[in-house]
Write an enzyme that holds these catalytic residues in place. Structure first.
Site, PDB file in Angstrom:
ATOM      1  N   ALA A  38       0.803  -1.224   0.000  1.00 49.07           N
ATOM      2  CA  ALA A  38       0.000   0.000   0.000  1.00 49.07           C
ATOM      3  C   ALA A  38       0.836   1.275   0.000  1.00 49.07           C
ATOM      4  CB  ALA A  38      -0.935   0.000   1.213  1.00 49.07           C
ATOM      5  N   ASP A  39       2.161   1.137  -0.141  1.00 51.85           N
ATOM      6  CA  ASP A  39       3.025   2.321  -0.102  1.00 51.85           C
ATOM      7  C   ASP A  39       4.131   2.231  -1.162  1.00 51.85           C
ATOM      8  OD1 ASP A  39       3.825   4.791   0.866  1.00 51.85           O
ATOM      9  OD2 ASP A  39       5.141   3.936   2.398  1.00 51.85           O
ATOM     10  N   PRO A  40       3.742   2.113  -2.451  1.00 48.15           N
ATOM     11  CA  PRO A  40       4.742   1.921  -3.514  1.00 48.15           C
ATOM     12  C   PRO A  40       5.359   3.230  -4.004  1.00 48.15           C
ATOM     13  CG  PRO A  40       2.556   1.854  -4.474  1.00 48.15           C
ATOM     14  CD  PRO A  40       2.362   2.048  -2.983  1.00 48.15           C
TER      15      PRO A  40
END
Length: 252
Positions: A38-40
Protein backbone atom coordinates in the site's frame (compact mmCIF):
# COMPACT_ATOMS: atom_id res chain seq x y z
CA UNK A 1 16.04 -10.46 4.70
CA UNK A 2 17.53 -10.46 1.22
CA UNK A 3 19.86 -8.02 -0.52
CA UNK A 4 18.56 -6.53 -3.77
CA UNK A 5 21.01 -5.14 -6.29
CA UNK A 6 19.49 -2.35 -8.36
CA UNK A 7 18.62 1.32 -8.66
CA UNK A 8 15.84 3.51 -7.32
CA UNK A 9 13.97 6.12 -9.36
CA UNK A 10 14.44 8.01 -11.59
CA UNK A 11 15.08 5.28 -14.15
CA UNK A 12 15.64 7.48 -17.20
CA UNK A 13 14.30 6.10 -20.47
CA UNK A 14 13.18 2.92 -18.70
CA UNK A 15 10.90 4.79 -16.27
CA UNK A 16 7.57 4.27 -18.07
CA UNK A 17 8.22 0.56 -18.58
CA UNK A 18 9.03 0.12 -14.90
CA UNK A 19 5.89 2.05 -13.93
CA UNK A 20 3.83 -0.12 -16.30
CA UNK A 21 5.23 -3.17 -14.55
CA UNK A 22 4.41 -1.64 -11.16
CA UNK A 23 0.80 -1.02 -12.13
CA UNK A 24 0.31 -4.53 -13.52
CA UNK A 25 1.94 -6.06 -10.43
CA UNK A 26 -0.16 -3.94 -8.09
CA UNK A 27 -3.34 -4.95 -9.94
CA UNK A 28 -2.40 -8.60 -9.58
CA UNK A 29 -1.66 -8.15 -5.90
CA UNK A 30 -4.97 -6.36 -5.40
CA UNK A 31 -7.32 -8.39 -7.62
CA UNK A 32 -5.66 -11.82 -7.76
CA UNK A 33 -4.18 -12.35 -4.32
CA UNK A 34 -5.98 -9.66 -2.37
CA UNK A 35 -2.86 -8.76 -0.37
CA UNK A 36 -1.02 -5.72 -1.66
CA UNK A 37 1.75 -3.22 -1.02
CA UNK A 38 0.00 0.00 0.00
CA UNK A 39 3.02 2.32 -0.10
CA UNK A 40 4.74 1.92 -3.51
CA UNK A 41 6.54 5.29 -3.49
CA UNK A 42 9.88 5.64 -5.36
CA UNK A 43 11.91 4.79 -2.26
CA UNK A 44 10.20 1.39 -2.06
CA UNK A 45 10.68 0.44 -5.71
CA UNK A 46 13.96 -0.83 -7.19
CA UNK A 47 14.85 -1.66 -10.78
CA UNK A 48 17.01 -4.77 -10.54
CA UNK A 49 20.08 -5.30 -12.69
CA UNK A 50 18.13 -7.70 -14.92
CA UNK A 51 15.33 -5.18 -15.53
CA UNK A 52 12.73 -6.40 -13.06
CA UNK A 53 10.89 -4.37 -10.45
CA UNK A 54 11.42 -5.16 -6.78
CA UNK A 55 9.08 -3.99 -4.02
CA UNK A 56 10.71 -3.43 -0.63
CA UNK A 57 9.63 -2.23 2.85
CA UNK A 58 6.39 -3.93 3.84
CA UNK A 59 5.42 -1.72 6.74
CA UNK A 60 2.15 -0.76 5.06
CA UNK A 61 0.20 -3.68 3.60
CA UNK A 62 -3.53 -4.19 3.15
CA UNK A 63 -5.94 -6.98 2.30
CA UNK A 64 -9.10 -7.14 0.18
CA UNK A 65 -11.42 -10.09 0.77
CA UNK A 66 -12.37 -12.33 -2.21
CA UNK A 67 -15.97 -11.09 -2.51
CA UNK A 68 -14.79 -7.49 -2.53
CA UNK A 69 -12.29 -8.34 -5.28
CA UNK A 70 -15.12 -9.69 -7.43
CA UNK A 71 -17.14 -6.56 -6.70
CA UNK A 72 -14.19 -4.36 -7.72
CA UNK A 73 -13.81 -6.17 -11.03
CA UNK A 74 -17.58 -6.01 -11.57
CA UNK A 75 -17.51 -2.24 -10.96
CA UNK A 76 -14.78 -1.80 -13.58
CA UNK A 77 -16.82 -3.90 -16.01
CA UNK A 78 -19.84 -1.65 -15.45
CA UNK A 79 -17.62 1.41 -15.82
CA UNK A 80 -16.27 0.18 -19.16
CA UNK A 81 -19.88 -0.19 -20.34
CA UNK A 82 -20.89 3.10 -18.67
CA UNK A 83 -23.64 1.24 -16.82
CA UNK A 84 -24.02 3.62 -13.89
CA UNK A 85 -27.00 1.81 -12.34
CA UNK A 86 -24.90 -1.34 -12.21
CA UNK A 87 -21.99 0.67 -10.85
CA UNK A 88 -24.20 2.08 -8.09
CA UNK A 89 -25.16 -1.47 -7.07
CA UNK A 90 -21.46 -2.39 -7.00
CA UNK A 91 -20.81 0.56 -4.68
CA UNK A 92 -23.42 -0.82 -2.29
CA UNK A 93 -21.66 -4.21 -2.36
CA UNK A 94 -18.30 -2.50 -1.84
CA UNK A 95 -19.72 -0.61 1.18
CA UNK A 96 -19.38 2.82 -0.43
CA UNK A 97 -23.16 3.12 -0.09
CA UNK A 98 -25.58 1.81 2.58
CA UNK A 99 -27.71 -1.19 1.66
CA UNK A 100 -30.85 0.96 1.55
CA UNK A 101 -29.35 3.57 -0.80
CA UNK A 102 -31.51 4.73 -3.74
CA UNK A 103 -29.22 3.52 -6.55
CA UNK A 104 -31.45 4.95 -9.29
CA UNK A 105 -31.10 8.43 -7.79
CA UNK A 106 -27.35 8.06 -7.33
CA UNK A 107 -26.62 6.71 -10.84
CA UNK A 108 -26.97 10.15 -12.56
CA UNK A 109 -24.56 11.65 -10.02
CA UNK A 110 -22.03 8.95 -10.83
CA UNK A 111 -22.49 9.50 -14.56
CA UNK A 112 -21.82 13.22 -14.17
CA UNK A 113 -18.72 12.62 -12.02
CA UNK A 114 -17.19 10.04 -14.32
CA UNK A 115 -18.00 12.06 -17.44
CA UNK A 116 -16.24 15.14 -16.04
CA UNK A 117 -13.24 13.04 -15.01
CA UNK A 118 -13.11 11.64 -18.56
CA UNK A 119 -13.14 14.95 -20.43
CA UNK A 120 -9.92 14.03 -22.22
CA UNK A 121 -11.99 11.68 -24.40
CA UNK A 122 -14.23 13.87 -26.57
CA UNK A 123 -16.44 11.11 -28.02
CA UNK A 124 -17.21 9.61 -24.61
CA UNK A 125 -17.13 6.09 -26.08
CA UNK A 126 -14.18 4.99 -23.97
CA UNK A 127 -13.23 5.59 -20.36
CA UNK A 128 -9.50 5.31 -21.15
CA UNK A 129 -8.85 9.03 -20.54
CA UNK A 130 -10.29 8.92 -17.03
CA UNK A 131 -8.11 10.88 -14.60
CA UNK A 132 -7.87 9.09 -11.25
CA UNK A 133 -7.04 12.29 -9.39
CA UNK A 134 -9.88 14.21 -11.07
CA UNK A 135 -12.28 11.36 -10.34
CA UNK A 136 -11.38 11.53 -6.65
CA UNK A 137 -12.18 15.25 -6.72
CA UNK A 138 -15.49 14.70 -8.49
CA UNK A 139 -16.49 11.92 -6.10
CA UNK A 140 -15.91 14.28 -3.18
CA UNK A 141 -18.69 16.40 -4.71
CA UNK A 142 -20.95 13.36 -5.03
CA UNK A 143 -20.46 12.73 -1.31
CA UNK A 144 -22.23 16.04 -0.56
CA UNK A 145 -25.31 14.92 -2.50
CA UNK A 146 -25.52 11.27 -1.51
CA UNK A 147 -24.68 8.93 1.39
CA UNK A 148 -21.53 7.70 -0.42
CA UNK A 149 -18.57 7.24 1.90
CA UNK A 150 -15.08 5.79 1.57
CA UNK A 151 -14.84 2.46 3.42
CA UNK A 152 -11.69 2.14 5.58
CA UNK A 153 -10.24 -0.79 3.61
CA UNK A 154 -10.41 1.18 0.35
CA UNK A 155 -8.36 4.18 1.49
CA UNK A 156 -5.15 2.19 1.09
CA UNK A 157 -6.23 0.98 -2.35
CA UNK A 158 -6.61 4.59 -3.46
CA UNK A 159 -3.31 5.50 -1.79
CA UNK A 160 -1.43 2.78 -3.67
CA UNK A 161 -2.88 3.67 -7.09
CA UNK A 162 -2.54 7.42 -6.56
CA UNK A 163 1.14 7.07 -5.66
CA UNK A 164 1.82 5.07 -8.83
CA UNK A 165 -0.05 7.58 -11.00
CA UNK A 166 1.90 10.41 -9.37
CA UNK A 167 5.23 8.74 -10.19
CA UNK A 168 4.14 8.23 -13.79
CA UNK A 169 3.00 11.84 -14.21
CA UNK A 170 6.53 13.02 -13.46
CA UNK A 171 7.72 11.43 -16.70
CA UNK A 172 4.53 11.56 -18.79
CA UNK A 173 2.04 14.36 -18.10
CA UNK A 174 -0.63 12.54 -20.17
CA UNK A 175 -0.41 9.32 -18.17
CA UNK A 176 -3.75 7.81 -17.05
CA UNK A 177 -3.65 4.90 -14.62
CA UNK A 178 -7.14 3.80 -15.69
CA UNK A 179 -5.92 3.45 -19.27
CA UNK A 180 -3.11 1.22 -18.00
CA UNK A 181 -5.49 -0.84 -15.86
CA UNK A 182 -8.28 -1.62 -18.34
CA UNK A 183 -6.35 -4.18 -20.44
CA UNK A 184 -5.52 -6.37 -17.45
CA UNK A 185 -9.04 -6.12 -16.05
CA UNK A 186 -10.64 -6.80 -19.44
CA UNK A 187 -8.48 -9.88 -19.90
CA UNK A 188 -9.40 -11.07 -16.41
CA UNK A 189 -13.12 -10.53 -17.08
CA UNK A 190 -13.07 -12.45 -20.36
CA UNK A 191 -10.70 -15.30 -19.47
CA UNK A 192 -11.18 -16.03 -15.78
CA UNK A 193 -12.88 -19.44 -15.46
CA UNK A 194 -13.95 -18.87 -11.85
CA UNK A 195 -17.74 -19.53 -11.56
CA UNK A 196 -18.30 -16.22 -9.75
CA UNK A 197 -16.54 -14.30 -12.52
CA UNK A 198 -18.52 -16.17 -15.18
CA UNK A 199 -21.70 -15.18 -13.34
CA UNK A 200 -20.68 -11.50 -13.27
CA UNK A 201 -19.80 -11.57 -16.97
CA UNK A 202 -23.14 -13.12 -17.86
CA UNK A 203 -25.00 -10.50 -15.82
CA UNK A 204 -23.16 -7.75 -17.71
CA UNK A 205 -23.54 -9.19 -21.21
CA UNK A 206 -26.92 -10.97 -21.27
CA UNK A 207 -30.12 -8.91 -21.37
CA UNK A 208 -32.25 -10.18 -18.44
CA UNK A 209 -35.50 -9.80 -20.44
CA UNK A 210 -34.60 -11.11 -23.90
CA UNK A 211 -31.71 -13.36 -22.79
CA UNK A 212 -29.78 -12.09 -25.79
CA UNK A 213 -26.13 -11.08 -25.69
CA UNK A 214 -25.61 -7.33 -25.62
CA UNK A 215 -22.89 -7.34 -28.24
CA UNK A 216 -22.09 -3.64 -27.82
CA UNK A 217 -21.05 -4.33 -24.24
CA UNK A 218 -18.82 -7.23 -25.22
CA UNK A 219 -17.28 -5.08 -27.95
CA UNK A 220 -16.43 -2.35 -25.45
CA UNK A 221 -14.76 -4.77 -23.06
CA UNK A 222 -12.70 -6.26 -25.89
CA UNK A 223 -11.80 -2.82 -27.23
CA UNK A 224 -10.61 -1.62 -23.84
CA UNK A 225 -8.57 -4.80 -23.51
CA UNK A 226 -6.89 -4.08 -26.84
CA UNK A 227 -6.35 -0.37 -26.19
CA UNK A 228 -2.86 -1.17 -24.93
CA UNK A 229 -0.68 -4.24 -25.24
CA UNK A 230 -0.62 -5.57 -21.69
CA UNK A 231 1.32 -8.72 -22.37
CA UNK A 232 4.07 -9.44 -19.90
CA UNK A 233 6.54 -9.77 -22.76
CA UNK A 234 5.92 -6.18 -23.83
CA UNK A 235 6.38 -4.97 -20.27
CA UNK A 236 9.62 -6.90 -20.10
CA UNK A 237 11.10 -5.28 -23.21
CA UNK A 238 14.56 -4.09 -22.32
CA UNK A 239 15.15 -6.69 -19.61
CA UNK A 240 16.53 -10.22 -19.73
CA UNK A 241 14.58 -13.25 -20.96
CA UNK A 242 13.75 -14.14 -17.36
CA UNK A 243 11.80 -10.90 -17.07
CA UNK A 244 9.24 -12.27 -19.52
CA UNK A 245 8.16 -14.74 -16.85
CA UNK A 246 8.88 -12.70 -13.72
CA UNK A 247 8.45 -8.96 -14.42
CA UNK A 248 8.40 -8.07 -10.73
CA UNK A 249 9.58 -9.55 -7.46
CA UNK A 250 8.40 -8.84 -3.93
CA UNK A 251 10.92 -9.11 -1.16
CA UNK A 252 10.14 -9.30 2.55
Amino acid sequence: MEWVEGTKAPWGEDALRIIDVGIQCTLRQLLDGGYFHADPHPGNLIRTVDGRLAYIDFGMMSEVQPQKRYDLISSIMHLINQDYNGLAVDLVNLEFLPVDADVEAIAPLLKDAFTKANEGNPDGESMSSLSFNELARQMAGVAYKSPIRLPPYYSLVIRSLTILEGIALTVNKDFKIVDESFPYVSKRILMDADPEMRKRLREALVDPTTQRIRWHRLRRIVQEGQSRNDSVSSLAKGGTSDVVHKPCIILL
